[in-house]
Scaffold this active site. Structure first.
Site, mmCIF file in Angstrom:
data_model
loop_
_atom_site.group_PDB
_atom_site.id
_atom_site.type_symbol
_atom_site.label_atom_id
_atom_site.label_comp_id
_atom_site.label_asym_id
_atom_site.label_seq_id
_atom_site.Cartn_x
_atom_site.Cartn_y
_atom_site.Cartn_z
ATOM 1 N N CYS A 65 0.727 -1.246 -0.213
ATOM 2 C CA CYS A 65 -0.083 0.040 -0.025
ATOM 3 C C CYS A 65 0.845 1.226 0.015
ATOM 4 O O CYS A 65 1.502 1.650 -0.955
ATOM 5 C CB CYS A 65 -1.035 0.079 0.923
ATOM 6 S SG CYS A 65 -2.445 1.017 0.993
ATOM 7 N N HIS A 112 -3.431 -5.903 2.395
ATOM 8 C CA HIS A 112 -2.867 -5.945 3.883
ATOM 9 C C HIS A 112 -3.639 -7.342 4.296
ATOM 10 O O HIS A 112 -4.028 -8.104 3.386
ATOM 11 C CB HIS A 112 -3.742 -4.874 4.627
ATOM 12 C CG HIS A 112 -3.310 -3.441 4.372
ATOM 13 N ND1 HIS A 112 -2.113 -2.665 4.796
ATOM 14 C CD2 HIS A 112 -3.949 -2.422 3.642
ATOM 15 C CE1 HIS A 112 -2.012 -1.576 4.468
ATOM 16 N NE2 HIS A 112 -3.127 -1.229 3.792
HETATM 17 N N1 GLN Z 1 -2.281 6.721 2.141
HETATM 18 C C1 GLN Z 1 -2.287 5.848 1.224
HETATM 19 C C2 GLN Z 1 -3.826 5.738 0.256
HETATM 20 O O1 GLN Z 1 -4.551 6.078 0.889
HETATM 21 C C3 GLN Z 1 -1.845 4.571 1.562
HETATM 22 C C4 GLN Z 1 -2.621 3.948 2.577
HETATM 23 C C5 GLN Z 1 -2.361 2.784 3.194
HETATM 24 O O2 GLN Z 1 -1.275 2.324 3.232
HETATM 25 N N2 GLN Z 1 -3.316 1.887 3.590
HETATM 26 O O3 GLN Z 1 -3.695 5.286 -0.601
#
Ligand code: GLN
Length: 245
Positions: free
Chosen positions: A97, A198
């Site tokens: 992510c 995740h």
């Molecule tokens: N801030 C990033 C997004 O919203 C990554 C989010 C995350 O790592 N869950 O795309």
């Protein structure tokens, strides 16, 4: 084997203080445990964002993060340069992510600005115009990797576009993945991987941990281990992705 025989296999968990949302630390635990189950000599180094990234690691794991920690992590990794040097030496990187977005050429940060990434993956991330991508995902991993379907949980606003030298890590069956409309989830090249999953993704997909170990050891197979708990979790989450409440 890339790693030196004196030191065994070296895992590096990058910036646990900034990039460790949704249980992504579990990825390090799973890779470490599956290495030990095969009798491998493995060490784990957690490198905080005020420390230097060592260049001698074999497998680097980078997790997700909220928008502000993501900006700070990208600034520090770029300044540090260690992760890029490690990849030039042949190291393996698996990112999730926010970590995935940082590994690309650029992403949109919490200030709404385009921010430079590490350029380790030929991808660019923009900010999605629609609703945040949240939920369980099921995707078919690129057949070249010979791995079973990918299951994970996504939560991101960013949308990722692949350039010509990035291969799609998977093709989405349920969920959004990269969210750019091409149906892809994640990206990879020879030794660098990125995913939106995740979960933690290694607990749901232990064969990915094994794939990284095989790359690091330069072997085609590893001794089998008992996967019954992993399979139970996989089956539960695949059902959740395919039969939404
Ligand atoms: N801030 C990033 C997004 O919203 C990554 C989010 C995350 O790592 N869950 O795309």
């Amino acid at each position: 084997m890339r790693s030196t025989s004196q030191n065994g296999l070296r895992l590096v968990w990058v910036y646990p203080d900034l990039l460790s949302t949704y249980g992504d630390q579990g990825n390090v635990l799973v890779v470490e445990r599956r290495a030990r189950q095969r009798g491998l000599d493995v060490s784990r180094l957690d490198v905080r964002s005020d420390q230097q990234i060592p260049t001698s690691g074999d497998i680097y794991l980078v997790g997700g993060g909220e928008d502000r920690p993501q900006r700070l992590a990208a600034e520090r990794l770029l300044r540090d340069g260690g992760l890029n040097r490690a990849v030039s030496n042949g190291a393996i990187v698996f990112s999730v992510c926010a970590g995935y977005q940082i590994l690309g050429h650029e992403f949109i940060n919490d200030l709404g600005q385009r921010q430079q990434g590490l350029g380790l993956l030929d991808v660019i991330s923009t900010r999605g115009e629609g609703a945040r991508c949240v939920g369980d995902v099921l995707a078919d991993i690129d057949e070249r990797l010979g791995l079973p379907p990918l299951t994970g949980f996504e939560n991101h606003q960013g949308v990722t576009h692949l350039g010509p030298t990035a291969r799609p890590f998977a093709r989405v069956r349920f969920g959004n993945g990269n969210g750019s409309g091409d149906g892809f989830e994640g990206a990879y090249n020879d030794t660098v991987f990125g995913t939106y999953m995740h979960g933690p993704v290694m607990a749901r997909n232990p064969h990915i941990a094994d794939h990284l170990l095989k790359l690091a050891l330069d072997v085609n197979a590893l001794p089998p281990v008992d996967d019954q708990w992993y399979e139970a979790l996989r089956n539960e989450r695949i059902a959740a992705a395919t039969q939404p409440a």
